[in-house]
Design a protein around this motif. Structure first.
Motif, mmCIF file in Angstrom:
data_model
loop_
_atom_site.group_PDB
_atom_site.id
_atom_site.type_symbol
_atom_site.label_atom_id
_atom_site.label_comp_id
_atom_site.label_asym_id
_atom_site.label_seq_id
_atom_site.Cartn_x
_atom_site.Cartn_y
_atom_site.Cartn_z
ATOM 1 N N GLU A 101 0.835 -1.192 0.000
ATOM 2 C CA GLU A 101 0.000 0.000 0.000
ATOM 3 C C GLU A 101 0.884 1.261 0.000
ATOM 4 O O GLU A 101 0.650 2.196 -0.761
ATOM 5 C CB GLU A 101 -0.885 -0.038 1.252
ATOM 6 N N GLY A 102 1.877 1.255 0.846
ATOM 7 C CA GLY A 102 2.721 2.437 1.005
ATOM 8 C C GLY A 102 3.613 2.711 -0.191
ATOM 9 O O GLY A 102 4.356 3.696 -0.206
ATOM 10 N N GLN A 103 3.546 1.823 -1.188
ATOM 11 C CA GLN A 103 4.401 2.050 -2.357
ATOM 12 C C GLN A 103 3.576 2.392 -3.582
ATOM 13 O O GLN A 103 4.035 2.207 -4.708
ATOM 14 C CB GLN A 103 5.253 0.801 -2.607
ATOM 15 N N GLN A 104 2.353 2.845 -3.374
ATOM 16 C CA GLN A 104 1.507 3.188 -4.517
ATOM 17 C C GLN A 104 1.642 4.674 -4.854
ATOM 18 O O GLN A 104 2.203 5.455 -4.081
ATOM 19 C CB GLN A 104 0.053 2.824 -4.207
ATOM 20 N N VAL A 105 1.118 5.020 -6.023
ATOM 21 C CA VAL A 105 1.274 6.396 -6.501
ATOM 22 C C VAL A 105 0.757 7.414 -5.486
ATOM 23 O O VAL A 105 1.383 8.445 -5.250
ATOM 24 C CB VAL A 105 0.575 6.575 -7.872
ATOM 25 N N LYS A 106 -0.389 7.095 -4.879
ATOM 26 C CA LYS A 106 -0.959 8.042 -3.903
ATOM 27 C C LYS A 106 0.040 8.325 -2.790
ATOM 28 O O LYS A 106 0.243 9.477 -2.409
ATOM 29 C CB LYS A 106 -2.227 7.440 -3.295
ATOM 30 N N ALA A 107 0.635 7.255 -2.289
ATOM 31 C CA ALA A 107 1.591 7.417 -1.196
ATOM 32 C C ALA A 107 2.812 8.193 -1.675
ATOM 33 O O ALA A 107 3.335 9.068 -0.971
ATOM 34 C CB ALA A 107 2.011 6.051 -0.673
ATOM 35 N N HIS A 108 3.235 7.891 -2.889
ATOM 36 C CA HIS A 108 4.385 8.627 -3.448
ATOM 37 C C HIS A 108 4.091 10.124 -3.447
ATOM 38 O O HIS A 108 4.909 10.940 -3.052
ATOM 39 C CB HIS A 108 4.654 8.199 -4.894
ATOM 40 N N ARG A 109 2.882 10.423 -3.931
ATOM 41 C CA ARG A 109 2.560 11.837 -4.090
ATOM 42 C C ARG A 109 2.546 12.533 -2.731
ATOM 43 O O ARG A 109 2.930 13.690 -2.617
ATOM 44 C CB ARG A 109 1.213 11.969 -4.794
ATOM 45 N N ALA A 110 2.133 11.800 -1.748
ATOM 46 C CA ALA A 110 2.043 12.411 -0.424
ATOM 47 C C ALA A 110 3.420 12.624 0.186
ATOM 48 O O ALA A 110 3.627 13.563 0.950
ATOM 49 C CB ALA A 110 1.190 11.536 0.484
ATOM 50 N N THR A 111 4.371 11.742 -0.165
ATOM 51 C CA THR A 111 5.641 11.801 0.569
ATOM 52 C C THR A 111 6.826 12.280 -0.258
ATOM 53 O O THR A 111 7.846 12.649 0.303
ATOM 54 C CB THR A 111 6.000 10.400 1.108
ATOM 55 N N MET A 112 6.703 12.245 -1.574
ATOM 56 C CA MET A 112 7.912 12.497 -2.379
ATOM 57 C C MET A 112 8.460 13.914 -2.201
ATOM 58 O O MET A 112 7.730 14.860 -1.938
ATOM 59 C CB MET A 112 7.625 12.244 -3.854
ATOM 60 N N LYS A 113 9.766 13.996 -2.348
ATOM 61 C CA LYS A 113 10.436 15.302 -2.319
ATOM 62 C C LYS A 113 11.310 15.379 -3.555
ATOM 63 O O LYS A 113 12.113 14.480 -3.792
ATOM 64 C CB LYS A 113 11.342 15.381 -1.093
ATOM 65 N N THR A 114 11.157 16.452 -4.331
ATOM 66 C CA THR A 114 12.075 16.565 -5.457
ATOM 67 C C THR A 114 13.415 17.052 -4.918
ATOM 68 O O THR A 114 13.481 17.831 -3.967
ATOM 69 C CB THR A 114 11.579 17.556 -6.525
ATOM 70 N N LEU A 115 14.459 16.552 -5.541
ATOM 71 C CA LEU A 115 15.798 16.935 -5.087
ATOM 72 C C LEU A 115 16.035 18.422 -5.311
ATOM 73 O O LEU A 115 16.767 19.064 -4.555
ATOM 74 C CB LEU A 115 16.845 16.088 -5.812
ATOM 75 N N ALA A 116 15.376 18.955 -6.334
ATOM 76 C CA ALA A 116 15.519 20.387 -6.592
ATOM 77 C C ALA A 116 14.966 21.179 -5.412
ATOM 78 O O ALA A 116 15.553 22.182 -4.997
ATOM 79 C CB ALA A 116 14.806 20.761 -7.884
ATOM 80 N N SER A 117 13.855 20.678 -4.861
ATOM 81 C CA SER A 117 13.219 21.441 -3.787
ATOM 82 C C SER A 117 14.071 21.466 -2.523
ATOM 83 O O SER A 117 13.889 22.329 -1.671
ATOM 84 C CB SER A 117 11.834 20.872 -3.486
ATOM 85 N N ILE A 118 14.979 20.524 -2.383
ATOM 86 C CA ILE A 118 15.855 20.591 -1.203
ATOM 87 C C ILE A 118 17.250 21.090 -1.582
ATOM 88 O O ILE A 118 18.206 20.918 -0.837
ATOM 89 C CB ILE A 118 15.942 19.220 -0.488
ATOM 90 N N ASN A 119 17.292 21.711 -2.779
ATOM 91 C CA ASN A 119 18.550 22.331 -3.239
ATOM 92 C C ASN A 119 19.738 21.384 -3.310
ATOM 93 O O ASN A 119 20.865 21.764 -3.019
ATOM 94 C CB ASN A 119 18.917 23.528 -2.357
ATOM 95 N N HIS A 120 19.466 20.154 -3.689
ATOM 96 C CA HIS A 120 20.578 19.215 -3.846
ATOM 97 C C HIS A 120 21.384 19.589 -5.097
ATOM 98 O O HIS A 120 20.822 19.896 -6.143
ATOM 99 C CB HIS A 120 20.032 17.794 -3.977
ATOM 100 N N ASP A 121 22.687 19.537 -4.963
ATOM 101 C CA ASP A 121 23.553 19.840 -6.111
ATOM 102 C C ASP A 121 23.929 18.534 -6.805
ATOM 103 O O ASP A 121 24.705 17.748 -6.265
ATOM 104 C CB ASP A 121 24.815 20.548 -5.608
#
Ligand code: TPP
Ligand code: SF4
Lengths: 175, 594, 295
Positions: free
Chosen positions: C214-234
């Motif tokens: 369950e925790g690996q479905q698209v809905k869960a992804h959308r709720a938890t994902m973080k883009t690397l850009a948003s955390i300023n990863h180089d």
């Protein structure tokens, strides 16, 4: 809806806007066609029939918008491409299941219509051109109308059985 | 003398194999027919080593039987090679005097050679060249002196070999050589044995081993890619590729394992290039899954298996003919995979070119079953006129065919035109999964049946390729020999000797081992009452496979033994003689009537 | 939108879509992946016939068949070697490789480091669903410890492979992660991977709706994902990338983890160079046996 590559709504001409709307309908139409096929393949005739119904609605809508575009702008080249949008009015791929009930299929479509409404609603805030604004407002209303159609269908349905398809199907056996 | 078999052994540092190399190179230069095998102890370096060189003014096809000349730099090492260096009463035995063994006391059991020489080889080397490292050159001088072979060519070879290190070394080696010659002059054989000179017209010969021949032939056949993983005794093929293939616009990949090796080769074939891999038994097992893929995806691919003693690591440096079952049958699913085997270094050229041609013609993997002996023995080869070979390329789709392209079109002959990535209009889906003519996956039994039939039908013409079978002797002969691979050379000599002895015998040597060409064997066996399928393996594998497909006459029996136990021509002749005698006895009445 | 007509791209996403209809379970994450690939290929703009798309075996490995490229659905775990052979044989081709987590990190895991170190210009997309889909729900090398499956009745006792860390550790020069929960982001990383000169790797968290958690479905992804850009990863910082990659299985980061700004020369490029240098030394094929003449 997935984040969409930025469309600069402030610069949209009426012709572009009509094209954008056509593309959005096109995407939805194709998605329903794919879903209908998926459901047929997985022996879910109710959901398949419903997705075909949605396909017709989207096709009609697309035809109407495309007709207007031709009337106004003939075959002037298209500036907007399908690659600019993702899942605006099309339900997303992950939303369907082979075991979904007729009701769940309707709910999926309903969510998609509401999503499209939200798209045009949000877009309007950035639109400067009056003609485009009025087109978007019109399209927004269309989505309400579509949603209404789906809701009407929903009302006709009896509540889903407590026994789920997953409970009785032969396969898969994992879990 | 027109035939001379020399066997030499020493420790690795003695350079005895290197002496053999010099000898055979000189022989090839002079126009002799010659053949050389080497054998090493299992130490990676510095173990004992030996070689056998056979020279002749006639064609030689095997290493021969008992030695005419035995050279022992020390007895311990010599004796380790036992059956590979058999000494007879006729052998001229030359050994290092420093071993301290008296000529009457040489440690050979059951023979008393009449010509035995204890030679101070090491001392002579030191005296001539200032180092006993020139021992092997002294040995060359002894051999040239006693048997009159290729003096000038040997000296030429030595010069070529040492000139990089300077004139001084060349001169030292020349002195060592001449000292050997002088010893021979001063100690003549009781019975002179001077080699005949080769025919003036003979001309220079090529000199190479089976692995290099296979690699060169594959490049001639148009191969542009090799993927593989090192394994004795096949590795030299990959090594050749790493030197040469770039020049032809191709590439080679030393992969992470045998699976990746054949995988990459398959990839190159998908890309439209002729490709190959080479391995030995254990690697063949690993490649089996992808061979199945090549069969169903109908991709040309040549897989060389240089057989060695097995199973598993077995006897990695010795020949055996025990992979035939694996070559023909190790497959999952319904597969027909052509298997071809060369019988000498020379015909490795023909068989390799044929393998590529068959792979291309029929879009199939082809297994080329070589063996350690052919692969690693050096052999003189008469110049090959390459213009008599036709090179076959896979059938490409025409423009019309591309307009409605079906990659697996079920054509009349079962061969479908094949496109490759980069070819506009030829896009298709290749797969290991069963597919329809377009390449789309299917689980339909009907399509599977039709496609299996197609994949078998396209190979049917192979069985009519009588040119892939060498038949010699009286067609109506009652005695017969069948042999494949390196043993075929032994059997050919046996056949000639038996015929010379007046036996009515014929010989069949198949290059094509599988599919079994039933008619070829039926015709061959029609007149046969007795004979042998000769194989170097504990299980007579060709014999067993023949019995699956052909009515083998009851009088045809296997004559076989495990690898690394060389079969000699005289043994085969003796078998034939016995068989002939038993044919002449009246049939025994059934015991109940007695 | 500009008023001057833009230069229309040569290819549209639909040009890469084949007529074959996917037989994946409705809802499968792989539907999103193939869409992302269509988009990326349209952007890159190579003709379908110049693309070789190789896969192994698994649900995900069906993907080449849904494109118009030259496809090859090979055997379990061997897509990478086959793809490398294709690229070496014809470096002009755009070579894509795809498969599942079992295909890539279990049976085919031994091929990954070698594909990386060879730096052939190919792109490897793994559809990581942390389960064996095609064979119906067995443990996969990326399954979480404790996961109950048909082959781990009482919960898996093994720690998972971390695909991101795995490839980074072996020196991959382009490493990204995507999810169909962010289609634009997914198409973007695939496109960047294809454009990257050298071996590029994209791990797609592609949910299995039939056997996945369950925790690996698209809905869960959308709720938890973080883009690397948003955390300023180089993305030029390999060590930072490895740090973030450690969180595989706990938090879902999407985007480019690592992109070596200074890509080493590709193997295919070097092979061509070597061929060029040595071409003149070739003995004509029909005279190749001359090399065995005793001179
Ligand atoms: C040599 C071999 N072993 C086993 C299999 C069976 N098999 C097919 S797919 C698969 C695993 C599928 O899982 P994954 O690679 O993660 O792909 P998915 O189906 O989840 O996309 C297995 C074990 C096979 N086809 N070949
Ligand atoms: S089993 Fe899982 S991975 Fe396979 S198609 Fe279905 S949802 Fe996708």
């Amino acid at each position: 809806m997935s984040p969409t590559p930025s469309i600069d709504f402030t610069k949209l001409t009426l012709c572009d806007a009509l094209d954008l709307a056509t593309i959005i309908e096109e995407e939805a139409k194709e998605r329903y066609e794919e879903f209908a096929h998926q459901m047929e393949l997985h022996h879910n005739p109710d959901a398949a029939a419903f997705f075909l119904f949605m396909l017709k609605i989207e096709a009609l809508h697309e035809g109407r918008i495309a007709g207007r575009r031709r009337e106004l702008f003939g075959d002037a080249p298209r500036n907007v491409r399908r690659e600019l949008i993702f899942d605006v009015e099309a339900p997303e791929y992950h939303e369907v299941r082979s075991t979904m009930t007729h009701r769940e299929a309707l709910e999926t479509a309903l969510r998609a219509e509401k999503k499209a409404y939200a798209f045009f609603d949000a877009a309007m805030k950035h639109v400067a051109d009056a003609e485009v604004r009025s087109l978007f407002s019109e399209l927004r209303e269309d989505e309400i109308e579509h949603a209404g159609l789906v809701e009407k269908e929903l009302a006709k349905l009896t509540p889903d059985s407590k026994i789920k398809a997953e409970d009785v199907e032969d396969e898969p056996i994992a879990h | 003398m027109d035939d001379l078999v020399i066997g030499m052994a020493g420790s690795g540092g003695d350079g005895i194999v290197s002496a053999g190399e010099s000898l055979i190179a000189a022989a090839a230069y002079e126009g002799y027919h010659a053949l050389m095998t080497k054998s090493f102890g299992s130490q990676v370096r510095g173990g004992e080593s030996s070689c056998r060189v056979r020279l002749s003014t006639n064609r030689v096809e095997n290493v021969g039987g008992a030695l005419d000349v035995a050279v022992a730099l020390n007895w311990e090492d010599f004796l380790k090679f036992g059956a590979e260096l058999p000494v007879s009463g006729n052998t001229v035995v030359i050994y290092e005097a420093k071993t301290g063994v008296a000529p009457e006391a040489i440690p050979l059991v059951g023979v008393a050679p009449t010509e035995v020489f204890a030679v101070p080889i090491g001392d002579m080397a030191k005296q001539a060249a200032g180092s006993d490292k020139a021992k092997n050159t002294v040995v060359l001088g002894l051999i040239a002196g006693w048997f009159g072979i290729a003096r000038e060519a040997i000296l030429r070879g030595l010069r070529k070999k040492f000139i990089k290190k300077g004139e001084e070394l060349v001169a030292a080696n020349q002195r060592a050589f001449e000292m050997g010659e002088q010893f021979a002059r001063e100690h003549p054989l009781k019975q002179p044995r001077m080699m005949k000179r080769p025919d003036e017209k003979a001309g220079k010969k090529l000199l190479t081993d089976g692995n290099d021949m296979c690699a060169a032939a594959s490049i001639f056949a148009g191969c542009e890619f090799f993927g593989g993983y090192p394994i004795t005794p096949s590795t030299e093929i990959m090594q050749f590729y790493t030197r040469e293939v770039w020049k032809y616009g191709g590439a080679v990949l030393q992969a992470e394992d045998e699976i990746a090796g054949i995988g990459a080769a398959l990839g190159a074939s998908i890309a439209g290039k002729k490709a190959m891999t080479a391995t030995s038994g254990p690697g063949l097992s690993l490649k089996t899954e992808i061979m199945g893929l090549a069969s169903i995806a109908e991709l040309p691919l040549v897989i060389v298996d240089v057989q060695r003693g097995g199973p598993s690591t077995g006897l990695p440096t010795k020949p055996e003919q025990s992979d035939l079952f694996a070559a023909a049958f190790s497959a999952h699913g319904d597969v027909l995979r052509p298997v071809l085997a060369p019988t000498s270094v020379a015909d490795t050229f023909d068989v390799t070119v044929e393998s590529f041609n068959i792979a291309e013609q029929y879009q199939t993997p082809v297994l080329l079953l070589s063996d350690q002996e052919i692969a690693q023995r050096k052999e003189t080869v008469d110049p090959i006129d390459t213009s008599r070979f036709k090179i076959v390329d896979r059938r490409k789709p025409t423009a019309t065919e591309l307009s409605d392209y079906h990659r697996f079109r079920n054509t009349e002959d079962g061969v479908s035109p094949i496109s490759h990535p980069g070819m506009p209009g030829g896009n298709y889906q290749g797969a290991g999964i069963e597919h329809n003519e377009r390449g789309n996956p299917t689980a339909s039994g009907r399509v599977h049946q039709a496609m299996s039939e197609k994949r078998f039908r396209k190979l049917a013409p192979l069985k009519r390729r009588t040119d892939l079978f060498k038949v010699e002797g009286n067609p109506d002969a009652a005695l017969a020999l069948v042999a494949w691979g390196s043993i075929a050379g032994v059997c050919r000599e046996a056949f000639l000797r038996a015929k010379g002895d007046g036996l009515d015998v014929k010989l069949l040597v198949p290059w094509l081992l599988y599919p079994i060409a039933e008619e070829v064997y039926r015709d061959f066996f029609a007149s046969v009452k007795a004979g042998f399928v000769v194989e170097l393996a504990y299980q007579p594998q060709l014999y067993r496979i023949l019995r699956m497909f052909v009515d083998v006459p009851a009088g045809i029996q296997p004559f076989n033994r495990s690898g690394a136990n060389p079969i000699q021509p005289r043994e085969v002749v003796a078998q034939l003689r016995n068989a002939s005698l038993s044919l002449q006895q009246p049939a025994m009445p059934p015991s109940s009537e007695v | 939108m500009t008023t001057t007509p833009p230069i229309l791209p040569t290819y549209q996403a639909k040009d890469f879509k084949s007529d074959l209809k996917p037989i994946w379970c409705p809802g499968c994450g792989d539907f999103g992946v193939v869409q992302g690939i269509y988009r990326a290929l349209a952007s890159v703009g190579r003709a379908p016939h110049d693309i070789a798309f190789i896969s192994g075996i698994g649900c995900s490995s069906r993907i080449p068949g849904y494109t118009t490229a030259y496809g090859f659905n090979s055997v379990h775990g061997r897509a990478l070697p086959i793809a490398q052979g294709i690229k070496l044989a014809n470096p002009d081709l755009l070579v894509l490789v795809a498969g599942g987590d079992g295909d890539g990190f279990s049976i085919g895991g031994g091929h990954v480091p070698h594909a990386i170190r060879r730096t052939l210009d190919i792109t490897y997309i793994v559809m990581d669903n942390q389960i064996y889909g095609l064979t119906k729900g067995q443990l996969s090398p990326t399954s979480k410890r404790g996961l109950k499956t048909v082959t781990s009745e009482y919960g898996s006792l093994e720690a998972p492979v971390n695909p991101l860390l795995y490839v980074l550790a072996y020196g991959a020069n382009f490493v990204a992660q995507g999810t169909p929960a962010d289609m634009a982001g997914l198409a973007d990383v695939i496109e960047q991977a294809i454009r990257y000169p050298g071996f590029s790797f994209v791990n797609v968290q592609s949910p299995c709706v039939t056997f996945g958690m369950e925790g690996q479905q698209v809905k869960a992804h959308r709720a938890t994902m973080k883009t690397l850009a948003s955390i300023n990863h180089d993305p030029a910082n390999r060590l930072a990338a490895m740090d973030l990659a450690q969180q595989y299985g706990q938090s879902l980061h999407t985007g480019v983890f690592y992109k070596n700004p200074d890509p080493p020369p590709t193997l295919d490029g070097q092979v061509r160079e070597r061929q060029r240098q040595l071409a003149e030394k070739a003995i004509p094929r029909e005279r190749i046996l001359d090399m065995f003449v005793q001179k």
